[in-house]
Write a protein that holds these residues in place. Structure first.
Motif, PDB file in Angstrom:
ATOM      1  N   VAL A  49       0.740  -0.921   0.043  1.00 24.12           N
ATOM      2  CA  VAL A  49      -0.397  -0.111   0.015  1.00 24.12           C
ATOM      3  C   VAL A  49       0.744   1.249   0.192  1.00 24.12           C
ATOM      4  CG1 VAL A  49      -1.346   1.293   1.445  1.00 24.12           C
ATOM      5  CG2 VAL A  49      -1.653  -1.310   1.105  1.00 24.12           C
ATOM      6  N   ASP A  88      -0.980   1.710  -3.491  1.00 19.76           N
ATOM      7  CA  ASP A  88      -2.029   0.776  -3.492  1.00 19.76           C
ATOM      8  C   ASP A  88      -2.819   1.277  -3.068  1.00 19.76           C
ATOM      9  OD1 ASP A  88      -3.885  -1.129  -4.465  1.00 19.76           O
ATOM     10  OD2 ASP A  88      -1.759  -2.379  -4.693  1.00 19.76           O
ATOM     11  N   PHE A  89      -3.918   1.731  -3.586  1.00 22.00           N
ATOM     12  CA  PHE A  89      -5.173   2.067  -2.471  1.00 22.00           C
ATOM     13  C   PHE A  89      -6.566   1.691  -2.810  1.00 22.00           C
ATOM     14  CE2 PHE A  89      -2.715   6.379  -3.339  1.00 22.00           C
ATOM     15  CZ  PHE A  89      -1.864   6.556  -1.810  1.00 22.00           C
ATOM     16  N   LYS A  90      -6.279   0.756  -3.283  1.00 20.49           N
ATOM     17  CA  LYS A  90      -7.538  -0.113  -3.972  1.00 20.49           C
ATOM     18  C   LYS A  90      -7.440  -1.211  -2.412  1.00 20.49           C
ATOM     19  CE  LYS A  90      -9.934  -3.807  -6.558  1.00 20.49           C
ATOM     20  NZ  LYS A  90      -8.685  -4.269  -7.617  1.00 20.49           N
ATOM     21  N   LEU A  91      -5.799  -2.213  -2.891  1.00 21.85           N
ATOM     22  CA  LEU A  91      -5.609  -2.599  -1.380  1.00 21.85           C
ATOM     23  C   LEU A  91      -5.637  -2.292  -0.275  1.00 21.85           C
ATOM     24  CD1 LEU A  91      -4.394  -5.217  -0.540  1.00 21.85           C
ATOM     25  CD2 LEU A  91      -2.203  -3.982  -1.075  1.00 21.85           C
ATOM     26  N   TYR A 148      -8.001   0.188   0.679  1.00 30.66           N
ATOM     27  CA  TYR A 148      -9.569  -0.391   1.222  1.00 30.66           C
ATOM     28  C   TYR A 148     -10.699  -1.306   1.794  1.00 30.66           C
ATOM     29  CZ  TYR A 148     -14.236   2.128   1.680  1.00 30.66           C
ATOM     30  OH  TYR A 148     -15.059   2.489   1.751  1.00 30.66           O
ATOM     31  N   GLU A 149      -9.252  -2.194   1.097  1.00 30.22           N
ATOM     32  CA  GLU A 149      -9.807  -3.845   1.310  1.00 30.22           C
ATOM     33  C   GLU A 149      -8.936  -4.204   2.335  1.00 30.22           C
ATOM     34  OE1 GLU A 149      -8.061  -5.980  -2.035  1.00 30.22           O
ATOM     35  OE2 GLU A 149      -9.242  -4.866  -3.587  1.00 30.22           O
ATOM     36  N   GLN A 171     -13.944   4.443   5.838  1.00 28.44           N
ATOM     37  CA  GLN A 171     -13.980   6.393   4.673  1.00 28.44           C
ATOM     38  C   GLN A 171     -12.789   7.404   4.773  1.00 28.44           C
ATOM     39  OE1 GLN A 171     -18.348   7.648   3.357  1.00 28.44           O
ATOM     40  NE2 GLN A 171     -16.816   8.839   2.465  1.00 28.44           N
ATOM     41  N   ALA A 173      -9.305   5.357   5.276  1.00 23.58           N
ATOM     42  CA  ALA A 173      -8.590   5.090   4.377  1.00 23.58           C
ATOM     43  C   ALA A 173      -8.010   6.887   3.472  1.00 23.58           C
ATOM     44  CB  ALA A 173      -9.194   4.831   3.121  1.00 23.58           C
ATOM     45  N   LYS A 226      -4.449   7.503   2.444  1.00 19.56           N
ATOM     46  CA  LYS A 226      -4.533   8.109   2.152  1.00 19.56           C
ATOM     47  C   LYS A 226      -3.614   9.215   1.432  1.00 19.56           C
ATOM     48  CE  LYS A 226      -6.712   9.038  -2.785  1.00 19.56           C
ATOM     49  NZ  LYS A 226      -7.727   9.633  -3.724  1.00 19.56           N
TER      50      LYS A 226
END
Length: 144
Positions: A24, A29-32, A34-35, A56, A59, A63
């Motif tokens: 991350v 890797d902001f998709k990761l 959030y996961e 929310q 993250a 970020k």
């Protein structure tokens, strides 16, 4: 399962969790991100007393911080069961900072607690200014 086997499974599990976290940060890797955050994650900022609750806002904060920090480097890590302390250094504007990320993972392998400690004070103050502006723009905190 023997105690040794259980310990190895836990170590592999923590190894994978740390690998994901480092991905991350290094790859942004902001998709990761959030996961791997739990829905009910609790984030403790060095700039406010009250923790922030939820995926929310956590993250968004992480970020934004990753974007603000320059020359970010992890130096040491301390692991105990489902928790880790990661020592880091970075630059914020013209200020050099040192800090520690305290991270805990729940039984599902999601981050459910994240706490950040930063020094020195002048670096923390600059971080507060930059983060406050970003959180206001995003509508997470009221404009002054």
């Amino acid at each position: 399962m023997s105690q040794v086997t259980e310990q190895r499974v836990e170590e592999v599990s923590m190894s994978e969790r740390l690998k994901q976290w480092h991905q991350v940060v290094s790859d942004k890797d902001f998709k990761l991100l959030y996961e791997i955050l739990a829905d009910d994650v609790e984030f403790h900022s060095p700039t406010v007393w009250q923790p922030k609750q939820g995926k929310q806002i956590t993250a968004y904060i992480l970020k934004t911080v990753i974007g603000i920090f320059e020359n970010f480097t992890y130096h040491r890590q301390f692991i105990e069961k489902d928790s880790v302390a990661l020592e880091f250094s970075a630059k914020v504007g013209d200020k050099k900072i040192k800090g520690i990320d305290l991270i805990h993972w729940n039984e599902h392998g999601e981050i459910d607690h994240f706490e950040v400690l930063i020094r020195p004070l002048n670096g923390l103050q600059l971080m507060l200014e930059l983060m406050s502006a970003e959180l206001q723009k995003a509508g997470f905190v009221a404009k002054e």
